[in-house]
Design an enzyme around this catalytic site. Structure first.
Site, PDB file in Angstrom:
ATOM      1  N   ASP A 198       0.850  -1.184   0.000  1.00 38.79           N
ATOM      2  CA  ASP A 198       0.000   0.000   0.000  1.00 38.79           C
ATOM      3  C   ASP A 198       0.890   1.239   0.000  1.00 38.79           C
ATOM      4  OD1 ASP A 198      -2.393  -1.376   0.124  1.00 38.79           O
ATOM      5  OD2 ASP A 198      -2.375  -1.482   2.300  1.00 38.79           O
ATOM      6  N   ASP A 246      -4.436  -3.126   5.047  1.00 37.93           N
ATOM      7  CA  ASP A 246      -4.888  -2.603   6.343  1.00 37.93           C
ATOM      8  C   ASP A 246      -6.401  -2.574   6.472  1.00 37.93           C
ATOM      9  OD1 ASP A 246      -5.473  -0.596   4.592  1.00 37.93           O
ATOM     10  OD2 ASP A 246      -4.115   0.888   5.455  1.00 37.93           O
ATOM     11  N   ASP A 286      -9.232  -5.776   2.246  1.00 39.67           N
ATOM     12  CA  ASP A 286      -7.944  -6.373   1.852  1.00 39.67           C
ATOM     13  C   ASP A 286      -7.836  -7.829   2.270  1.00 39.67           C
ATOM     14  OD1 ASP A 286      -6.831  -4.099   0.654  1.00 39.67           O
ATOM     15  OD2 ASP A 286      -6.231  -3.288   2.588  1.00 39.67           O
TER      16      ASP A 286
END
Length: 1024
Positions: free
Chosen positions: A457, A758, A762
């Site tokens: 990310d 997070d 996901d």
């Protein structure tokens, strides 16, 4: 709350309980005083009721304020303190009723209790400001703590018993018993027990070491479990939103829940929007359940928030929840076998089978030699002379042959391999915790060393996740900081509403002098801070000016959130949207200027606004836009209008890159690991951050195949995706589905994929990846529970450290395998050749078990605890199917084993002549040289490829200590334990010869590392 008290005839029981319970005198006096008051009140109310001739007063129950119950549910400890009046309001609560309301989803009972407001009043909770925080101990005493009763941890003796179940141990014990029987038969009980007894003692030591190691690992897992279960949750106390440990939660708390949170206790919905809950962990049903204030206000502990947000009133905690009872019955066994452990178990089993086969061959050959008259005794006479040989002589000889075969089995089984894996995994887990990585699954320790791609990310991982608003555009005009006076009052009010109502964050100001405190996500906190400090927004006043009608929570697919409100002043309804700037702009047909006039968005102005967004994004700013529309009364409030909006403004939020992110990405790339950035930001922001962090090269033109948007990747054909996925470095405006799709493609291409995540969405990608890495700070509980490793500081630098540890684990185990197999091959060949040729073995079972014990246990501890070095990143990742024993290891192993076999067999056949000693001293020299060869070879095993085997040795005090311990133990074995080890004392010259011969393993190892080896695995040639 009003409820029922116990029947009058139970008063006697209450008095009896007081008299028989072991209270102190003071407490008994208080209880008697309390019951006196209680009985007086009871009769007084009866008298009044009879006087008034109250109807329907025939029940044996009295409707009065509830008093302390004597019979209480588990974990509810009701103890009347010395100052009863201070706690009287909680002792009026029927805890059983509180529990049943949620667990039975009893709406009828909830309505009787005047709903959430009535229960909040009973629990002395202000629904807006929460509890006051001064009565936390009292609440815990009355209602219990939010902890679970876990089964007692396994003790050391459990692991001792488990060790006895090991097939290797059973074989060794069988050998010990046989050796004991044959030894006593051959030499009598006085001297014959030495060998068998020594084997039993050695086996016992192996069991103890293994049990202690497993016991310590279990304790380590238990500690990690406590850390991972210590979830931080948002509560409101004394009007302030704050984070506390889940274990500190009490009945009456007001909890703030957002997407991805785990519900920490049983409770009731206070207020919120679009709340969907996943109760699959409780019910097994995967369908998400809508929770609201009317038809289903019940929230069960252990469930996950799938969508929306809310505030919850806690009614029961810990063992008074269904989740608590369920968790208390879970033992938390960690029987997971990592892939490497499975492979090593197979290797151990295979070597054991080879040992059994060789032992059987030796047994057969030696029996044939004996019964054909080809063996001689110490005086040179034939041992077997047909009928002239007595039965006792035959049994003695056969016993010796069986003993030799048993020794072969003892040598062959490398019982140190499983211990080495256990030690290195336990050690690395502990060390990784110190390096900000909490391992949830052991297999991830190994797999991370093989990772070829890391999909990361942006926010919080590559950047610091510390957002600040640095730019603000009102229409086509750039506004300087603190320029609220330059904005028309109408637009300013709309901006206040856009920020203050369309948010999941909060603003708290303890007193008039102190600074504001902001809570929520970093983006929400940054925008709230900007609105309060730059636009002079008063949150409390704003909340009272309007009523929220409907909320659409932020959606990772739509990239926006919306709210509709009704103003109190004129009763008008307004819709506000907030989200990704280019997406909100596409919904707008007009924009406000600073004077408050609405301007049409034509092609030119739209192009200008798009350029403003792209310019901010190119400066690595996250662009958020606000839009508004006034709607008519009869509009459906459950769906917010999404067209014909008026743009209120665009803000740019700066999130600086982490200082170590560029270096970490360079480290990964140097180690042969690709880093791909997958972000929800627009393509310009993504490019800017990727360039700043080093994922894209600065100053070089970026080709279209390197940077794509999620929608492009999604719309590729399967063939196009497989063709282009390796070239992609950045994927912008991606959804969780796009991330999952990329992981699947990379795995199909043969990559070992690590993924960071997070958010709740996901979870599929984290589960699909070979290694799921969740974020410890910003990560939701759903993401953490779907991951293999939790990065505690959310930093990309910690991920590169985890990569290094993964390679270290694999490398340490390879070092020990090379070392262990050298010992086993050399000992097996020496005893086999000696037994077949001369009918005798130079290394006894006790000596070989001693070698196995000090080499396996101490050797495993020395080599399995080597710390990672940067040299590990010089090589490409270990392939998914690469053999455990590489060509380099075969080269080193065979060279050392050949050297040892050659020297020791020479000593076996010519030792008495060379050293001019008797048989016993010769065998002692062989044993001593063999052990010292392993000590010197332990240094060689530190570096599989590097010739400098002493590099960094001063940093590993444990290694130096173990080498010293091994040498001391060997001296004791040779010089002082003659009967136990079947040895003779050696003089200084003989010790010097043993050390000198063993030291030759260093130059041999150095020269062998000059010889190149082919890349193709050695065993593949055999298969061909």
């Amino acid at each position: 709350m009003v409820g029922e008290i116990q029947p009058l005839h139970d008063i006697g029981n209450m008095l009896y309980n007081i008299s028989t319970t072991s209270f102190t005198k003071a407490k008994k006096r208080w209880r008697r005083a309390y019951l006196t008051i209680y009985i007086s009140n009871t009769f007084a109310k009866n008298l009044i009721s009879n006087t008034l001739q109250a109807s329907k007063f025939n029940s044996t129950y009295l409707e009065i304020e509830i008093i302390p119950q004597i019979i209480v549910p588990p974990k509810v400890s009701i103890d009347i303190k010395d100052q009863v009046s201070d706690h009287h309001h909680f002792y009026g609560v029927d805890q059983t009723q509180l529990i049943s309301i949620v667990q039975n989803r009893d709406l009828e009972m909830l309505h009787k209790c005047d709903g959430v407001k009535g229960l909040a009043k009973t629990l002395d909770t202000d629904l807006e400001n929460g509890i006051d925080g001064h009565d936390l101990n009292e609440r815990t005493t009355v209602f219990g703590s939010n902890t679970y009763e876990k089964p007692a941890p396994k003790g050391l003796f459990y692991f001792v018993a488990e060790a006895f179940k090991d097939v290797t141990i059973l074989i060794l014990m069988g050998c010990a018993v046989l050796s004991l029987v044959f030894g006593i038969k051959e030499d009598g009980i006085k001297d014959g027990w030495y060998e068998g007894g020594s084997i039993l003692l050695a086996v016992f030591l192996v069991i103890v070491v293994s049990a202690v190691s497993n016991f310590r690992q279990e304790k380590q897992f238990d500690n990690l479990s406590k850390i991972s279960s210590n979830i931080k949750i948002d509560v409101v106390r004394e009007g302030r939103r704050q984070k506390i440990s889940i274990f500190d939660l009490v009945v009456g708390d007001v909890v703030v829940l957002n997407v991805g949170d785990q519900i920490p206790a049983d409770g009731l919905f206070i207020d919120g929007h679009s709340l969907l809950v996943d109760e699959s962990s409780m019910t097994g049903e995967s369908e998400q359940i809508e929770v609201n204030a009317i038809s289903n206000p019940f929230l069960l502990s252990g469930a996950k928030v799938a969508d929306g947000h809310c505030r919850m009133l806690v009614l029961s905690v810990g063992m008074n929840t269904t989740w608590g009872k369920m968790m208390s019955s879970i033992t938390g066994d960690n029987n997971e076998q990592t892939p490497l452990q499975s492979r090593l178990n197979k290797l151990t089993s295979s070597i054991g089978k080879v040992g059994l086969a060789v032992a059987f061959l030796v047994l057969t050959v030696m029996l044939i030699r004996y019964f054909t008259g080809n063996t001689e005794d110490e005086n040179g006479n034939r041992e077997y002379n047909g009928k002239r040989t007595s039965v006792n002589e035959i049994l003695d000889s056969v016993t010796g042959i069986f003993s030799a075969a048993v020794t072969i089995v003892v040598v062959a089984i490398p019982e140190g391999l499983p211990l080495a894996v256990t030690l290195t995994l336990a050690y690395s887990m502990k060390r990784m915790m110190g390096d900000q990585a909490m391992v949830r699954k052991l297999s991830a320790c190994e797999t991370m060393g093989s990772a070829t791609v890391i999909c990361t990310d942006k926010t919080g991982t590559l950047t610091m996740n510390q957002m600040t608003v640095t730019k603000f555009w009102l229409g086509l005009k750039y506004m300087e900081s603190h320029s609220s006076s330059a904005i028309s009052q109408q637009v300013l009010e709309l901006l206040h509403e856009a920020v203050g109502f369309n948010t999941t964050g909060t603003v708290f100001k303890p007193s008039s002098r102190s600074v504001h405190e902001y809570s929520g996500s970093p983006t929400e906190k940054a925008i709230l801070s900007w609105a309060v400090e730059d636009l002079v927004m008063y949150m409390e006043r704003l909340k009272q000016s309007s009523t929220v009608l409907h909320v659409e929570t932020f959606n990772s697919k739509k990239k926006r959130s919306g709210v509709s409100i009704r103003r109190q002043t004129d009763n008008t309804i307004h819709v506000h949207w907030k989200g990704a700037a280019e997406m909100v702009l596409a919904m707008c047909s007009q924009y406000y200027n600073s004077e408050g006039s609405k301007m049409i968005i034509d092609n030119d102005s739209r192009k200008q606004l798009e350029n403003i967004i792209e310019g901010m994004a190119a400066s690595s700013l996250r662009c958020i836009a606000f839009a508004h529309k006034k709607v008519v009364e009869d509009t459906d409030h459950q769906t917010l209008t999404e067209d014909g909006l008026t743009l209120l403004g665009i803000v740019g939020l700066k999130d600086p890159c982490r200082p170590g992110s560029k270096k970490a990405i360079e480290t990964c790339r140097f180690a042969g690991v690709q880093v791909k950035m997958i972000t929800g930001d627009n393509v310009f922001t993504a490019k800017a951050i990727a360039t700043e962090c080093g994922i894209l090269e600065a100053g070089q033109e970026v080709c279209d195949e390197e940077v794509v948007e999620g929608v492009q990747f999604r719309n590729f054909t399967d063939e196009e995706r497989m063709q282009k996925v390796d070239k992609i470095r950045v994927m912008a405006r991606s959804s969780p589905f796009d991330k999952l799709l990329m992981v699947k493609c990379l795995k199909q291409k043969g990559h070992v994929v690590a993924v960071t995540g997070d958010g709740t969405n996901d979870a599929p990608a984290l589960k699909e990846a070979d290694i799921g890495l969740s974020m410890g700070i910003q990560g939701t509980e759903v993401a953490k529970q779907s991951s293999d490793i939790v990065i505690l500081d959310d930093d990309i630098a910690s991920i590169s450290t985890v990569l290094m540890w993964g390679r270290c684990v694999y490398n340490n185990i390879q070092k020990f395998i090379q070392f262990q197999l050298t010992v086993n091959v050399a000992a097996l060949v020496i005893n086999f050749v000696a037994a077949v040729t001369s009918g005798d073995v130079p290394l006894t079972a006790v000596q070989l078990l001693w070698v196995n014990l000090i080499m396996d246990t101490l050797g495993a501890l020395a080599l399995a605890t080597e710390k990672p070095t940067k040299e590990l990143l010089d090589k490409p990742p270990v392939g998914r199917f690469e053999p455990l024993i590489t060509n380099i290891m075969w080269r080193n192993l065979l060279a050392q084993a050949t050297f040892q076999i050659t020297v020791l067999l020479t000593f076996q056949f010519k030792g008495k002549v060379i050293f001019n000693v008797d048989e016993r001293v010769k065998n002692t020299i062989i044993f001593n040289t063999f052990v010292l060869c392993q000590v010197f070879n332990e240094f060689n095993s530190r570096k599989l490829e590097k010739r400098n085997i002493f590099k960094g040795i001063h940093k590993n005090r444990l290694f130096i200590g173990i080498i010293g311990t091994t040498i001391i133990l060997q001296i004791v074995m040779v010089e002082f334990l003659k009967n136990f080890a079947d040895t003779e004392r050696l003089n200084g010259v003989q010790w010097g010869i043993c050390v000198g011969i063993a030291a030759l393993s260093w130059p041999i190892g150095w020269f062998m590392k000059l010889i190149p080896v082919p890349d193709k695995p050695f065993l593949s040639y055999i298969k061909c």
